[in-house]
Design a protein around this motif. Sequence first.
Motif, PDB file in Angstrom:
ATOM      1  N   GLY A 137       0.844  -1.192   0.000  1.00 25.57           N
ATOM      2  CA  GLY A 137       0.000   0.000   0.000  1.00 25.57           C
ATOM      3  C   GLY A 137       0.877   1.239   0.000  1.00 25.57           C
ATOM      4  O   GLY A 137       1.806   1.347  -0.798  1.00 25.57           O
ATOM      5  N   THR A 138       0.581   2.164   0.917  1.00 25.32           N
ATOM      6  CA  THR A 138       1.413   3.353   1.066  1.00 25.32           C
ATOM      7  C   THR A 138       2.833   2.939   1.437  1.00 25.32           C
ATOM      8  O   THR A 138       3.808   3.560   1.034  1.00 25.32           O
ATOM      9  CB  THR A 138       0.819   4.274   2.158  1.00 25.32           C
ATOM     10  OG1 THR A 138      -0.541   4.553   1.808  1.00 25.32           O
ATOM     11  CG2 THR A 138       1.610   5.557   2.272  1.00 25.32           C
ATOM     12  N   GLY A 190       2.830   1.745  -3.379  1.00 28.04           N
ATOM     13  CA  GLY A 190       1.959   2.636  -4.152  1.00 28.04           C
ATOM     14  C   GLY A 190       2.645   3.956  -4.498  1.00 28.04           C
ATOM     15  O   GLY A 190       2.670   4.365  -5.664  1.00 28.04           O
ATOM     16  N   GLU A 202      -3.670   3.444  -9.176  1.00 27.98           N
ATOM     17  CA  GLU A 202      -5.006   2.978  -9.578  1.00 27.98           C
ATOM     18  C   GLU A 202      -5.400   3.465 -10.966  1.00 27.98           C
ATOM     19  O   GLU A 202      -6.374   2.991 -11.527  1.00 27.98           O
ATOM     20  CB  GLU A 202      -6.077   3.338  -8.532  1.00 27.98           C
ATOM     21  CG  GLU A 202      -6.075   4.736  -8.003  1.00 27.98           C
ATOM     22  CD  GLU A 202      -5.185   4.909  -6.768  1.00 27.98           C
ATOM     23  OE1 GLU A 202      -3.960   4.655  -6.869  1.00 27.98           O
ATOM     24  OE2 GLU A 202      -5.709   5.317  -5.731  1.00 27.98           O
ATOM     25  N   GLY A 239      -3.728  -1.702  -0.979  1.00 28.94           N
ATOM     26  CA  GLY A 239      -4.359  -1.041  -2.127  1.00 28.94           C
ATOM     27  C   GLY A 239      -3.831  -1.490  -3.475  1.00 28.94           C
ATOM     28  O   GLY A 239      -4.607  -1.711  -4.414  1.00 28.94           O
ATOM     29  N   GLN A 242      -5.270  -4.473  -5.177  1.00 28.88           N
ATOM     30  CA  GLN A 242      -6.636  -4.395  -5.701  1.00 28.88           C
ATOM     31  C   GLN A 242      -6.674  -4.652  -7.199  1.00 28.88           C
ATOM     32  O   GLN A 242      -7.745  -4.863  -7.785  1.00 28.88           O
ATOM     33  CB  GLN A 242      -7.247  -3.007  -5.432  1.00 28.88           C
ATOM     34  CG  GLN A 242      -7.367  -2.624  -3.975  1.00 28.88           C
ATOM     35  CD  GLN A 242      -8.361  -3.477  -3.246  1.00 28.88           C
ATOM     36  OE1 GLN A 242      -9.427  -3.775  -3.757  1.00 28.88           O
ATOM     37  NE2 GLN A 242      -7.990  -3.909  -2.043  1.00 28.88           N
ATOM     38  N   GLN A 243      -5.524  -4.576  -7.877  1.00 30.75           N
ATOM     39  CA  GLN A 243      -5.456  -4.881  -9.309  1.00 30.75           C
ATOM     40  C   GLN A 243      -5.396  -6.402  -9.447  1.00 30.75           C
ATOM     41  O   GLN A 243      -4.342  -7.000  -9.228  1.00 30.75           O
ATOM     42  CB  GLN A 243      -4.200  -4.253  -9.922  1.00 30.75           C
ATOM     43  CG  GLN A 243      -4.131  -2.746  -9.789  1.00 30.75           C
ATOM     44  CD  GLN A 243      -5.172  -2.051 -10.649  1.00 30.75           C
ATOM     45  OE1 GLN A 243      -5.606  -2.564 -11.663  1.00 30.75           O
ATOM     46  NE2 GLN A 243      -5.588  -0.868 -10.214  1.00 30.75           N
TER      47      GLN A 243
HETATM   48  P1  ADP Z   1      -2.532   2.315   3.422  1.00 31.79           P
HETATM   49  O1  ADP Z   1      -1.319   1.565   3.006  1.00 31.79           O
HETATM   50  O2  ADP Z   1      -2.261   3.784   3.571  1.00 31.79           O
HETATM   51  O3  ADP Z   1      -3.231   1.725   4.595  1.00 31.79           O
HETATM   52  P2  ADP Z   1      -3.752   1.305   0.996  1.00 31.79           P
HETATM   53  O4  ADP Z   1      -3.440  -0.092   1.327  1.00 31.79           O
HETATM   54  O5  ADP Z   1      -5.094   1.592   0.382  1.00 31.79           O
HETATM   55  O6  ADP Z   1      -3.633   2.254   2.252  1.00 31.79           O
HETATM   56  O7  ADP Z   1      -2.624   1.809   0.004  1.00 31.79           O
HETATM   57  C1  ADP Z   1      -2.675   3.056  -0.613  1.00 31.79           C
HETATM   58  C2  ADP Z   1      -1.800   2.990  -1.857  1.00 31.79           C
HETATM   59  O8  ADP Z   1      -2.348   2.011  -2.739  1.00 31.79           O
HETATM   60  C3  ADP Z   1      -1.734   4.292  -2.648  1.00 31.79           C
HETATM   61  O9  ADP Z   1      -0.410   4.495  -3.077  1.00 31.79           O
HETATM   62  C4  ADP Z   1      -2.647   4.053  -3.825  1.00 31.79           C
HETATM   63  O10 ADP Z   1      -2.209   4.738  -4.989  1.00 31.79           O
HETATM   64  C5  ADP Z   1      -2.595   2.562  -4.014  1.00 31.79           C
HETATM   65  N1  ADP Z   1      -3.882   2.031  -4.463  1.00 31.79           N
HETATM   66  C6  ADP Z   1      -5.086   2.180  -3.841  1.00 31.79           C
HETATM   67  N2  ADP Z   1      -6.063   1.583  -4.563  1.00 31.79           N
HETATM   68  C7  ADP Z   1      -5.463   1.032  -5.642  1.00 31.79           C
HETATM   69  C8  ADP Z   1      -5.925   0.267  -6.767  1.00 31.79           C
HETATM   70  N3  ADP Z   1      -7.225  -0.036  -6.925  1.00 31.79           N
HETATM   71  N4  ADP Z   1      -5.008  -0.124  -7.665  1.00 31.79           N
HETATM   72  C9  ADP Z   1      -3.707   0.178  -7.531  1.00 31.79           C
HETATM   73  N5  ADP Z   1      -3.217   0.893  -6.512  1.00 31.79           N
HETATM   74  C10 ADP Z   1      -4.078   1.313  -5.584  1.00 31.79           C
END
Ligand code: ADP
Length: 303
Positions: A137-138, A190, A202, A239, A242-243
Amino acid sequence: MSVYGGIEAGGTKFVCAVGSGPEDLRGETRFPTTTPEETLNRAIAFFRQQQATLDEPLAAIGVAAFGPLDPDPASPTFGFITTTPKPGWANTDFAGVIRRALRLPVGFDTDVNGAALAEQRWGAAQGLDTFVYLTIGTGIGGGGMAAGRLLHGLLHPEMGHLRVPHDWEADPFPGSCPFHGDCLEGLASGPALEQRWGRRAETLPSDHPAWALEARYLALGLTNIILTLAPQRIILGGGVMQQPFLFPLVRREVQELLNGYIHATEILERIDDYIVPPALGNRAGVLGAIALAQNVGGEENGE
Ligand code: ADP
Ligand code: ZN
């Protein structure tokens, strides 16, 4: 059945809930992560208000938090967020503040160890005793179990910062990790995707070259984890995962990198069930916190 409180403490938001499992999650609330004082006070206020409406007292609180943190109950700084670069949060006595305010035992671990525990209890790692949960994710973070115990040691694992080969010619992006530049997180989180390609992950189409490179880096990281820990399964959340097309790409790269060396049908023939998404989806985090609360008094988090 006892009722527990759970706090999924993320760098951008907190999710709090009470309950006892996936079929019993109540009164969920979420709010942004601001200063420690303001954010912890909101969590405490939520549980006080929930407590007033429950027939029975909450049995314990679980915290599944961003880190680095101290998960060792024997340490003087147990329950602290320790060296985080997140402004204001370094050296925060998270568990102590919650315990003193609510007068309840507090289980405390990393967000990814919490998610791993929840996936073992109710999700994709049921029946396994050695497995990994990785979030992309982040940041990139990894937790899990070895021989039925959550992974702790010196501190806790930091699998997101594994060093992976970086072909500078094919990929001149220097990496986004403030500590290491081109560690796994620096190359494959991400924000790394966003900085390398100039648009949010995304919004990158499935045929964009970003994804082959992403799958390669993730597979390099997973291969090192497989060779080190011999996990029975790897769960990939966050995140970026999610792909859905990313899963087959990563699985194929892992098989290619291992080149038949690990003689396990799980990898050779059934890799679709070996590298999997979380069964609890985006509730793995808060359910992880509930699971950590249930463990309080047990070996892992006894105080
Ligand atoms: P966190 O890590 O902050 O808890 P996430 O797991 O949602 O939150 O991660 C956020 C990161 O994932 C961001 O960099 C975002 O661009 C990326 N992201 C969120 N949704 C998607 C998606 N559907 N496809 C690809 N990247 C995604
Ligand atoms: Zn790093």
